[in-house]
Enzyme design. Structure first.
Site, PDB file in Angstrom:
ATOM      1  N   VAL A 132       2.266   4.854   2.327  1.00  0.00           N
ATOM      2  CA  VAL A 132       2.673   5.224   3.692  1.00  0.00           C
ATOM      3  C   VAL A 132       2.442   6.941   3.623  1.00  0.00           C
ATOM      4  O   VAL A 132       3.270   7.352   2.813  1.00  0.00           O
ATOM      5  CB  VAL A 132       3.926   4.817   4.198  1.00  0.00           C
ATOM      6  N   ASP A 150      11.460 -10.804  11.427  1.00  0.00           N
ATOM      7  CA  ASP A 150      11.882 -10.059  10.355  1.00  0.00           C
ATOM      8  C   ASP A 150      13.029  -8.712  11.045  1.00  0.00           C
ATOM      9  O   ASP A 150      12.884  -7.738  10.622  1.00  0.00           O
ATOM     10  CB  ASP A 150      11.286  -9.242   9.422  1.00  0.00           C
ATOM     11  N   GLY A 186       0.847  -1.195   0.061  1.00  0.00           N
ATOM     12  CA  GLY A 186       0.153   0.081  -0.126  1.00  0.00           C
ATOM     13  C   GLY A 186       0.903   1.393  -0.002  1.00  0.00           C
ATOM     14  O   GLY A 186       2.000   1.371  -0.429  1.00  0.00           O
ATOM     15  N   LYS A 196       0.020   3.578   7.291  1.00  0.00           N
ATOM     16  CA  LYS A 196       0.108   2.687   6.127  1.00  0.00           C
ATOM     17  C   LYS A 196      -1.386   2.368   5.802  1.00  0.00           C
ATOM     18  O   LYS A 196      -2.225   1.877   6.470  1.00  0.00           O
ATOM     19  CB  LYS A 196       0.861   1.569   6.436  1.00  0.00           C
TER      20      LYS A 196
END
Length: 327
Positions: A28, A136, A26, A42
């Site tokens: 931001v 992550d 998407g 976001k």
């Protein structure tokens, strides 16, 4: 890749001041609350918002991330997962990422890395206490604030014991900092984040990940020993244990914290170069608040957007800001 015809004037209660970037998930935006607090917002793409499975995954992960309460994590402050285009807002951190700081000013000394590591252990303890595995952790997901780092981006976090909703064929994580179990699609757990933390601290000390990068990095992560050249002798055995191939051979977070703090705390925080960067970025933001539209979106928020975008779904990074004329 589809882009919006025009940027929104607002998202939820947040007035939109500028678009920071776009990626596979998407857009931001830089947003401001009614009281003037800056946040990074976001907004999910329409094609993903139309998929019920994606909405379920997005809602579950937003709910999980909201459970994390720790001094060294950047919290989700607001979200609407039922909106036509789901969105989330995260707190703004006026500091560079570890990746940017090392790239600009070089590796950190051992004393600073010990303190950084202790901060990050406490962040992971908060994440794991919420039954999450980050999956992550990497230098770009560690923002350096004046009172310690903030771990961000829970976009691909996994709730322990819950079924995965990650789409097939999508790499979950960033290869140079992923664990062997992630590379081989084996079960993940808290030791997965310990492995990634070891890689982050090696990067902080040497300026490079312990298994390099490129197409062969997955092979090296699974089958080769880490390259610890340049890691000080006082930290090398500990980081080698963090990077053990078998999850059970890695230290628990409480043990890791104790060993990181075994030496007296002589390092001030933040590092001097980081402190200068934070001051510049705070000045940028203050100038923008009072300067109308003549200034670009602050570089600190561009960095924050880079870390928010795609959450491991793509490798796209923000390269420039597109600022609204009515900001």
């Amino acid at each position: 890749m589809r882009t919006p015809v025009s940027d929104p004037l607002s998202v939820g209660p947040y007035r939109i001041a500028g678009r920071l970037g776009s990626g596979g998930m998407g857009w931001v935006y830089l947003g401001r609350s009614p009281a003037g607090r800056e946040v990074a917002v976001k907004v999910v793409r329409p094609e993903l918002a139309a998929e019920s499975e994606f909405r379920e995954r997005f809602a579950r992960e937003v709910a999980a991330a909201r459970l994390v309460s720790g001094a060294y994590t950047a919290a989700v402050v607001d979200a609407d997962t039922e909106a036509e285009l789901p969105w989330l807002a995260t707190m703004y951190v006026p500091g560079p990422s570890l990746a940017e700081a090392v790239r600009a000013d070089g590796p950190l000394p051992e004393a600073q890395v010990r303190r950084l590591g202790a901060f990050l252990v406490e962040a992971l303890q908060a994440i794991h206490a919420a039954n999450l595995v980050h999956r992550d952790l990497k230098p770009a997901n560690v923002l350096l604030a004046s009172d310690g780092p903030r771990v961000i981006d829970f976009g691909i976090s996994r709730v322990e014991g819950a079924p995965s909703l990650t789409q097939a064929g999508i790499v979950v994580g960033t290869p140079p900092f992923m664990s062997p179990e992630q590379m081989t699609a084996a079960p993940v757990g808290p030791p997965t984040d310990v492995f990634s933390l070891g890689g982050v601290l090696v990067h902080a000390l040497t300026g490079r990940p312990p298994f390099g990068s490129g197409e062969a990095v997955s092979l090296r992560v699974v089958h080769r020993e880490p390259d610890l050249d340049g890691v000080p002798a006082g930290l090398r055995p500990l980081l080698a244990r963090c990077l053990a191939k078998r999850p059970g051979d890695r230290p628990r977070l409480d043990v890791l914290l104790g060993e990181l703090l075994a030496q007296p705390r002589t390092a001030v925080w933040p590092p001097p170069a980081v402190a200068r960067t934070i001051e510049v970025r705070r000045s940028e933001l203050a100038a923008r608040r009072g300067g109308g539209t003549s200034l670009p979106v602050p570089s600190c928020l561009l960095l924050h957007a880079q870390a928010l975008l795609d959450a491991g779904l793509t490798d796209d990074m923000v390269t420039r800001a597109v600022v609204r004329g009515d900001a």
